[in-house]
Design an enzyme around this catalytic site. Structure first.
Site, PDB file in Angstrom:
ATOM      1  CG  ASP A  47      27.462  24.526  -2.555  1.00  0.00           C
ATOM      2  OD1 ASP A  47      27.561  23.291  -2.370  1.00  0.00           O
ATOM      3  OD2 ASP A  47      26.793  25.259  -1.801  1.00  0.00           O
ATOM      4  CG  HIS A  97      20.056  23.526  -0.683  1.00  0.00           C
ATOM      5  ND1 HIS A  97      20.464  24.255   0.395  1.00  0.00           N
ATOM      6  CD2 HIS A  97      20.937  22.513  -0.795  1.00  0.00           C
ATOM      7  CE1 HIS A  97      21.544  23.698   0.922  1.00  0.00           C
ATOM      8  NE2 HIS A  97      21.857  22.646   0.216  1.00  0.00           N
TER       9      HIS A  97
END
Lengths: 531, 531
Positions: free
Chosen positions: A260, A188
């Protein structure tokens, strides 16, 4: 090419309710993208009831079959209040070591429950199972989300989950290809590097994906990490050797490949919103998830087609895979079970409790002596995040000791420090108050991430309380690694419980198992968590 | 007599979601009571979307027109996430002293907004306005829920609210008759005593009720308090001199009289569930709210009719009043505005912001110097209760200072103490960390109720920080009384803001008003709270 884009929307109905307005499209934008043919929406936020209305609304705006997905890995109730919240997958991974058949059966029912709940909300695509092998306990992002710490366990259980979830008419998604388990940074935030050879990948990382594919998983999600042995230049998400070479050709996966979230800084910060989308499709992805800017992604894809950089035939094949996947889904149900909510919820609640009971672990004595009421010391990463789910004021971990006269001391990432300067006796005892101390630590894979400092000295604190004769009991909710660190430190006669789940149902069971010595069990046998 | 009973249900759909299972009937019981003809349900919990589904479900179970109510006094969003959350009524009471016309106009729109939102959810009965005169700042239960601190203000604004809410086709409810403003104990726990004469009641307590009645309010709710001057024996809720003598005959109120929740210990603990219901009807109530045991209440009423203690004609008249009230309601709308949520939400959001801006107060300089980032010290009664609404992790009071480098120190009722032993310098500064301190106190009428000790020494703490040159700013969210205590202590050059509302919208505006010196305003002018 619109249908190859999956955008993010809030599960809540009105713009002013959005929790993350920077990432969640406002309704007018969402609606116009859907009307233009965007292929799917990933939803976050909102109760189950709200999401059910939202899915109906989004389908109406789209006017065509739509992929509606959410990141539900621990039951739909993990994200959407009102649906079923299950223990984290790694709980079954541990059980598999002791009782493999029971664990497999529970994993399949886990998938069925998730699929039924998703279907009840109008979602047709569950972004699970995590197929990463959590062989690095320091992994900050996978951890208890994984189904196992070794390839055989993770693969067997993930495949069972896939069978369960897809039997309910909902698509599954094996992630994060080719394996995000052995990383110690969070994609992230940055781009982790995995230095492994093809041989090592084949031995550790790939088998769970192969098992999920063999079980018929409808989609595979890519990982944002660098694998220099396969591609020196690009992260897996954007790598042709990884997506086309390894996944499509070598493993023979014929379903949907989805990236993703491209919005993550590791990708968009480096390549930009439009170029990242083009690179993903070039690499062999079928669907682009959460581009930082959907319009920019669509424009860049169109330009890449016009310039001949992307072939139309390839995009048509991706669109065809999307339609085939949608055909596998059960049609959307009318809505949540409003007519008879109990009939829908009860089998799932039964499974949730069965999972809690099968995966809970105890240590030490069950405490014959009844100490006086004392301090209920609770550690949370964040009270603000937890309150919505784990620790409402009525949660057993909090309310039950309070109802029996215990005082709560709540430590969370932003609290005043309970720590003094003595490393052997780190707790500033004068800030605690008198009496025995029940320690309840709510920690998932990433211990005390919310705290200002580095790791907190809980082992030393446990020893300190034990030396003072003040340790009444210990419950660890979440991390098996913290439990294994603390369990050996429990003095004789002091009970300890490990609960993989953090939800109220698990709290009630954990307090019960602490034993009668503490007097915190339910007074009515079997009355469950509605204490 | 079933139709004279109003029971409590969760706003959430499934039994396992109930926050207070002791008080909220399970679905099978709720359904059988509705099928037997119970007259209404009071709902608590759930998002706006969930409540909309719930109301549809309850109406289907009842198969007859049903009263569906909720304790929404500060906009429907106060209770149900997704609807509009407005500043507390007392904010307009204070504005009325400066700008009476503006306050009246805003109070009427406040009512319209509440009525529209209620109607959108399927509720047809709003349990407001509070008509109590908050002339006792120590009142632990009314406080900022009141529309004024004097009878004229409270009456004028409550009447304006009634006009607004009922214009939307929703019933209002003036409460708590004959006036709960001048009490210093909480009738949720004990039975307060009001020693006032009829003359005093006529001068202070009654005028707001008279104004609400003159404005056509559909219902009046009784108070659980003793008024020995009117009835030496029974609390107002169960008193014939109060309900029939004073309210029905003297004030000429012809609408629905409803009890406050009979389940409260002050009533049920003393009289029992069945007898309390009979006594309330005997005294002149039309509807019995939340009896501790609905079956016992129904059985006791039936027995009282059989024995001649209650006349059938009286109960029929009450049932007739209920039907007349239902006929005044707009029909239930299909559901929440799923088709176009923004069209429904926008005018309400405009009003919410207008109210925040009109009622906010500032003091001191706007801070010319830009201090370095420091400590954002936030005091909440309970992080666990607040997180769901006031202080999510994305709330401006928290997120905006954090994004500019400030460290949050979060104090709530269960935190480790920040207090040392020096009464002149009560904050243990070594537990704070270095740098300037921004103090944000979230306190409603009942300061620091959640804390273990008694009142916390914030005035001394403010002086301490000022002496040390470390006070960067002060925001009080909620209580005007705390603001008035702290405002004079602000040193020159230190900005202070009082915000009656605690919601994110108000936080963003308050940080803006603190001034550019702190650097906590929104960087994009007018971008609102989606920072």
């Amino acid at each position: 090419m619109h249908q190859l884009i999956v955008v993010r929307g809030s599960g809540k109905l009105a713009d002013h309710q959005r929790g993350y307005p920077r990432w969640e499209l406002p309704n007018n934008k969402l609606r116009s993208l859907l009307e233009a043919g965007v292929g799917g929406v990933i939803l976050l936020g909102g109760s189950a009831a709200e999401v059910a209305l939202r899915c109906t609304q989004l389908r109406r705006w789209a006017g065509q079959p739509l992929l509606l997905c959410a990141d539900v890995e621990e039951g739909v109730g993990q994200r959407f209040d009102g649906a079923t919240w299950l223990v984290p997958p790694l709980a079954l991974g541990r059980l598999y070591g002791r009782e493999p058949q029971q664990a497999l059966e529970l994993a399949e029912r886990y998938g069925q429950c998730t699929g039924r709940d998703a279907q009840g909300l109008g979602l047709n695509w569950v972004l699970g199972p995590v197929c990463d092998v959590n062989n690095n306990p320091a992994n900050p992002v996978i951890n208890v989300r994984a189904w196992g710490e070794d390839p055989a366990t993770a693969g067997a259980l993930a495949a069972a989950f896939v069978r369960g979830v897809q039997a309910a008419g909902v698509l599954g998604c094996a992630k994060h290809f080719p394996g995000h388990g052995d990383t110690s940074s969070d994609s992230h935030i940055t781009l982790p590097l995995l230095p492994h050879s093809r041989e090592r990948l084949a031995a550790i990382e790939l088998p769970p994906f192969q098992q999920a594919i063999a079980a018929g998983v409808a989609s595979v999600m890519t990982a944002h990490l660098m694998l220099p042995e396969l591609d020196q230049e690009r992260p897996a998400t954007l790598s042709k050797p990884v997506l086309t070479g390894l996944l499509r050709q070598q493993l023979g996966f014929g379903g949907l490949i989805v990236t993703d979230a491209l919005v993550m800084d590791a990708i968009t910060g480096r390549y930009g919103a439009g170029e990242a989308a083009v690179l993903a499709l070039e690499a062999g992805a079928d669907l682009v998830l959460m581009p930082a800017d959907a319009d920019a992604a669509i424009a860049a894809i169109a330009e890449a087609v016009a310039s001949g950089r992307l072939r139309v035939e390839q995009l048509e094949a991706s669109a065809e895979r999307r339609l085939q996947a949608l055909e596998r889904c059960a049609g959307p149900e009318a809505a949540l079970a409003v007519a008879d909510p109990e009939a829908a919820a009860q089998p799932n609640q039964v499974l949730a409790l069965e999972l809690v009971r099968a995966t809970m672990e105890t240590a030490g004595s069950s405490g014959a002596a009844t100490p006086q009421a004392g301090i209920n010391l609770i550690r949370l990463d964040s009270a603000l995040a937890a309150a919505a789910a784990v620790l409402k004021a009525t949660a057993p971990a909090l309310a039950r000791p309070e109802s029996r006269g215990w005082s709560t001391l709540l430590l969370e990432g932003r609290s005043p420090s309970p720590w003094g300067t003595d490393t052997d006796a780190p707790l500033a005892m004068e800030r605690l108050g008198p009496g025995p101390v029940l320690l309840q630590l709510f920690v998932r894979g990433n211990p005390f991430r919310g705290s200002a400092g580095s790791a907190e000295p809980w082992p030393a604190a446990l020893r300190q309380l034990a030396r003072a004769g003040r340790l009444a009991g210990l419950v660890v909710y979440g991390s098996p690694y913290l439990w294994e660190e603390l369990r050996p430190l429990l003095p004789p006669g002091v009970p300890g419980v490990y609960s993989p789940g953090q939800m109220p149902l698990a709290q009630a069971e954990a307090l019960q198992r602490l034993g009668s010595g503490l007097g915190l069990g339910d007074t009515e046998a079997g009355a469950g968590f509605t204490d």
